[in-house]
Design a protein around this motif. Structure first.
Motif: not given
Lengths: 283, 274
Positions: B29-34, B52-59, B233-239, B241-243
């Motif tokens: 559910s978090t992976s689909l939130k803004s 878009g989170n998935y696209l960000n994580a992927w690219q 650590s890398f992205v300052g924990t963008n939750w 995108n991380l999820t």
């Protein structure tokens, strides 16, 4: 083609992955090798002395054993209870089994990440729920963190213990149970005098497998607490990892590894005799 | 135990299941939130999915690279494990009788290697691969995973071949066909199911392995679990995108696991439970 060719993968792997690393691992323990001091300087037993008198090493050993025993016992008991519960048809049994595999399949490192999100003091779901019932606690505080880690391990690995024992219950001789019921034995009596003794090898298998795995715990705790606060949740794996790759003390890490290996080695034949002979012969 | 009858039993079972799955559902559910919803101090239950989170994580998150590397490493190492494990299990159960000393010794050695914590091999393995200039390479981590795959494959195949009649091999030898032919024509056709299961279990084992992958890979060769935990650590924990990265990295494994449900108990206990 000669017979030994069949075993050549073993010979090859034994040479690359066992003989040389073991030799090198033990040898490194006798040298003062570190990132700060890359020249290999023979220091005899100094590293072993340093490790054995390091309070961090002893604390890590103690924490590892206590943690492993606690989770192993709880998971085995819960798994056994659950196997008894499930050992009968109920709606959605197939779906239940399928879904139960999911926690085992998720990478432990990812599970650590997941718990970091769920338990996060600012944005986590669990602290938010606890706050609504008036409990404003920091879950990673020194007095709760160990219980927390035990709870998380139970969450991940009880399904594993369950699956082993459920598989065992499937091959359970039902005629024995029927005979006991005909003789008028009560449910508790059947559990204690029939199911428990017959299931003993399976229960031992679950105990041993969970213990072996719990003793090497690294991923979840490393991602979640990195062994902290302080060194409170440093397992042996995390201790050796940090000594080698954060402090760069390869000699000390190798010595610690050798000591752990020497302590664990005598227990292996026990494991072998108990579960690894599906044909039941001890050797 | 009378109270366990009726509706109580399934209820207890499903409660347990919910407890096990809740964290994973929250991850999805978090992976689909803004970002704002993911960072909200009060849990957000209703939201429009942000794919878009998935696209960000992927690219940007590098998951495309990590997935490719993990697929390569896991496939190569588990295939190697099965290829080496079959003849080894054949040697130990068919060529040598299971009761023989040689067979017992090989089995003990492999169980020893399976039982000891992998951390003990970390420093020496790191130095060995470093000396061979294989540290931080895909080949290096594949070798390590292949090693663990061979152990797993051997133990599973052994448990299947222990009860395999040795007369078949003896008849083959009398007829003058060699060990490899016997293995290929008489034994392997009976091992197709276990081979498939071993392949999948070894894939899962390699895919999820973290300790060695953490040390033996770098930014260009990271496997999925290392990449995902790197988000912390890398992205300052963008939750969000991380999820999303976590879901991407877990989905193939869950699908694989469901394919081999049948063999799971046996595989998970190295053949110790039939």
């Amino acid at each position: 083609m000669p017979k030994w060719v069949l075993g050549s993968p073993l010979i090859l792997f034994a040479a690359i992955f066992v003989a040389y690393p073991v030799y090198q691992g033990i040898q490194t323990g006798f040298y003062g090798l570190s990132l700060q001091n890359p020249e290999t300087l023979f220091t005899g037993l100094d590293n072993f002395g340093t490790v054995l008198t390091d309070p961090g090493f002893l604390a890590a050993a103690k924490f590892t054993v206590l943690f492993a025993v606690a989770v192993t016992v709880v998971e085995t008991v819960l798994g056994f209870g659950l196997a008894l519960l499930v050992n009968r048809d109920f709606p959605g049994k197939k779906v239940f089994f399928t879904m139960l595999l999911v926690p085992i399949m998720v990478a432990p490192a990812l599970l650590g990440v997941m718990f970091r999100l769920l338990l996060n003091g600012d944005i986590g779901l669990v602290p938010a729920v606890l706050r609504t019932v008036g409990l404003d606690v920091s879950l990673f505080a020194p007095n709760t963190v160990v219980q927390l880690l035990v709870l998380l391990d139970i969450l991940q690995w009880t399904p594993f213990a369950f699956l082993i024992m459920y598989a065992g219950l499937q091959s359970f001789p039902t005629d024995v149970l029927e005979a006991a019921q005909v003789d008028g034995a009560g449910r508790l009596r059947i559990l204690r005098s029939i199911i428990a003794p017959i299931m003993k090898p399976i229960i031992f298998a679950a105990l041993f497998l969970r213990l072996i795995d719990a003793l090497r715990t690294f991923d979840v705790i490393y991602v979640l607490t990195a062994g902290g606060p302080g060194t409170k949740t440093t397992t042996m794996s995390i201790y050796i990892y940090k000594t080698a790759f954060e402090s760069g003390q390869f000699g000390l890490a190798a010595a610690a590894s050798t000591i752990v290996m020497l302590v664990l080695l005598p227990f292996v034949p026990l494991f072998v005799r108990r579960i690894a002979n599906p044909d039941g012969k001890a050797r | 135990m009378r109270f366990l009858h009726g509706a109580v039993r399934p209820l207890l079972v499903y409660l347990f299941l919910a407890w096990c799955l809740a964290p994973i559902l929250w991850l999805v559910s978090t992976s689909l939130k803004s970002d704002v919803q993911a960072f909200s101090p009060t849990p957000v239950w209703v939201f429009t999915p942000q794919w878009g989170n998935y696209l960000n994580a992927w690219q940007e998150g590098g998951m495309s690279q990590a997935m490719l590397i993990s697929t390569t490493v896991a496939t190569a190492s588990s295939v190697a494990g099965v290829i080496c494990g079959v003849p080894l299990a054949y040697l130990v159960t068919q060529v040598w009788p299971t009761e023989s000393k040689a067979s017992g010794r090989v089995t003990l050695l492999i169980l020893l290697l399976t039982t000891l914590p992998p951390i003990l091999g970390l420093t020496p393995m790191f130095r060995t691969l470093y000396a061979a200039q294989l540290s931080q390479t895909i080949a290096g981590i594949t070798l390590i995973h292949a090693f663990y795959a061979v152990l797993l494959a051997f133990l599973i195949f052994r448990s299947f071949l222990v009860g395999f009649p040795r007369e078949i091999r003896e008849a083959g030898l009398v007829d003058g066909i060699g060990e490899w032919r016997i293995l290929g024509r008489c034994v392997i056709p009976n091992l197709v199911g276990p081979m498939f299961a071993t392949l999948v279990l070894a894939l899962i084992q390699s895919w999820n392995e973290f300790l060695y992958a953490l040390i033996l890979t770098n930014g260009a060769t990271q496997t999925v679990p290392v990449r995902v935990s790197g988000f912390l650590s890398f992205v300052g924990t963008n939750w969000s995108n991380l999820t999303a990265a976590g879901v991407i990295g877990t989905l193939p494994i869950v699908v694989f696991a469901l394919l081999t449900r049948k063999y799971m108990a046996r595989g998970l206990t190295f053949g110790g439970v039939k």
